[in-house]
Design a protein around this motif. Sequence first.
Motif, short mmCIF file in Angstrom:
data_model
loop_
_atom_site.label_atom_id
_atom_site.label_comp_id
_atom_site.label_asym_id
_atom_site.label_seq_id
_atom_site.Cartn_x
_atom_site.Cartn_y
_atom_site.Cartn_z
N UNK A 133 17.27 3.29 17.57
CA UNK A 133 17.97 2.08 17.40
C UNK A 133 18.31 1.67 18.66
N UNK A 134 18.97 2.66 19.62
CA UNK A 134 19.25 2.18 20.86
C UNK A 134 18.15 1.76 21.88
N UNK B 11 14.71 -2.48 24.79
CA UNK B 11 13.56 -3.18 24.70
C UNK B 11 13.80 -4.71 24.44
N UNK B 12 14.82 -4.93 23.59
CA UNK B 12 15.03 -6.49 23.28
C UNK B 12 16.07 -7.05 24.16
N UNK B 13 16.62 -6.24 25.18
CA UNK B 13 17.32 -6.97 26.20
C UNK B 13 18.71 -7.15 25.42
N UNK B 14 19.16 -6.40 24.47
CA UNK B 14 20.46 -6.38 23.85
C UNK B 14 21.24 -5.12 24.72
N UNK B 15 22.39 -5.43 25.23
CA UNK B 15 22.91 -4.40 26.08
C UNK B 15 23.41 -3.14 25.19
N UNK C 5 21.37 -11.63 16.84
CA UNK C 5 20.08 -12.38 16.32
C UNK C 5 19.14 -11.66 16.74
N UNK C 6 18.94 -11.42 18.23
CA UNK C 6 17.86 -10.98 18.92
C UNK C 6 17.73 -9.29 18.46
N UNK C 7 18.71 -8.62 17.87
CA UNK C 7 18.79 -7.19 17.44
C UNK C 7 17.89 -7.42 16.07
#
Length: 501
Positions: free
Chosen positions: A119-120, A125-129, A260-262
Amino acid sequence: MFKKILVANRGEIAVRIIKACQEIGIKTVAIYSKVDKAAPHVQLADETINLGDPTPVESYLNIPKIIKIAQDIGAEAIHPGYGFLAENPDFAQSCNDVNVKFIGPSPKVISLMGDKIAAKKTMEKAMVPVIPGYHGVEQDNAALVKEGKKIGFPLLVKAAAGGGGKGMRLVRSENLLEESIEGAKRESKSAFGDDTVFLEKYLDKPRHIEFQILADEHGNVIHLFERECSIQRRHQKIIEETPSPVMTPQLREKMGNAAVAAAKAVGYTNAGTVEFMVDGDLNFYFMEMNTRLQVEHPITEMTTGIDLVKWQLRIASGMKLSLKQKDLTQRGHAIECRIYAEDPSNGFLPSIGTLEKVEAPTGPNIRDDSGIYSGMKVTPYYDPMLAKLIAYAENREESINKMIWALSHYVVMGVTTNISFLKTLLKHQEFIKGNITTHFIDDYFKDWTVTKKGLPIDAIIALAVYDSIHSKKQEIVRYKETDPHSPWKHVGRWRVGGKGV
Ligand code: MV4
């Protein structure tokens, strides 16, 4: 829309789901174990099926039994609620295999989010910190020790299959690193059958803030703002609120976009929650994603006016989200308290027994989501949460006061509850100021016990004498005291043999 669904759960959440179905004309099938025969979810449903043995593996966790019932009874979909099978990818897959719609995300997404390392990585990759640390494949002690030294101390060793604090070790110095890694691996192996661990920089004084999301099966994703869930006891949430006292419009927008990005990064569908940790400088980091409806969903419903369960049903039946992000607003402030059958003066051990009398407070914007009733037995088989009490008001201060009022008028007789503890938390100056972290209870209530164990003996004698003079019936009734000299004036509304109101 579905015509008939099976509710694979019990207690308050089964009741919540059944009522939502009734409101939109869906027939419901309840399943129940022997001890739940008279439970509210069984009373409310259109059809009911007995699962027999009350142990969870034989009843609410029994995948083959539940799937067979759904097929036999012609249920088009299954709502898993939360807990039990809600985040079990094998169950979601089994539903798919027999063409019964699982009301939740795909088995693939559930599996992915169940693996905290995967998950992390997906989120990075999706630029979620994500919290800085080591999320790699190297699992031998020497490699992990080397990576740990790079991160620095304090750090946390966490289980990849974990969550909820299991298999987690705080390491304050290098000389304790290797034994902590070994300890975390051992614990994780025995709890999850998997000893993969990862390392993370330890965030001091963090908050737990999560975002509710809804995603349809046509690629539309929205968030429904945050819930502040920092008040926890042993990784068990007990008070949740929204909005968070630390949230600003700017931070909300950033975290909402990240949530939302996640969801988009994994092709998420249905209702879900993205959990973040927020540090003292308001940096936020992805923690995990919960692929289910959550216990604390009502506070989001109260502040947005959106019924999350109905949206779960609509989305699962293929409907598009008609809600647009820009049209959503938060209004007022909502707090939820979880009422447990547990004894704060006895180490918070579950309190088992018969609920002799139950009465929930009522009033404008007070919501009681419960699955209990007078005469019900609290058994050791299932979670000891009795009810969720939700208070909504214009602002945080009023919402806290309303909750204190509501808790004071929640009657549960027969088992010990945490109601007094909840009131004490809500009255704490640091809570009132909004200065809450995940360590709040450890910081201020480490060895908390109820000091007032009951009424003084002279008061009990006065009450007994008064009642033996004035009453004939030996029934506990709600009593409106009119005698200005009655000792009951000072202790409450319930008494033996009083005149009912
Ligand atoms: C942390 C943390 C501080 N730093 N990770 C606890 C359960 C699991 N979900 C993650 N947990 C934590 N992870 C870093 N890097 C502090 C906690 C933590 C916590 C987190 C959320 C809610 C309550 C908590 C209570 C104690 C510790």
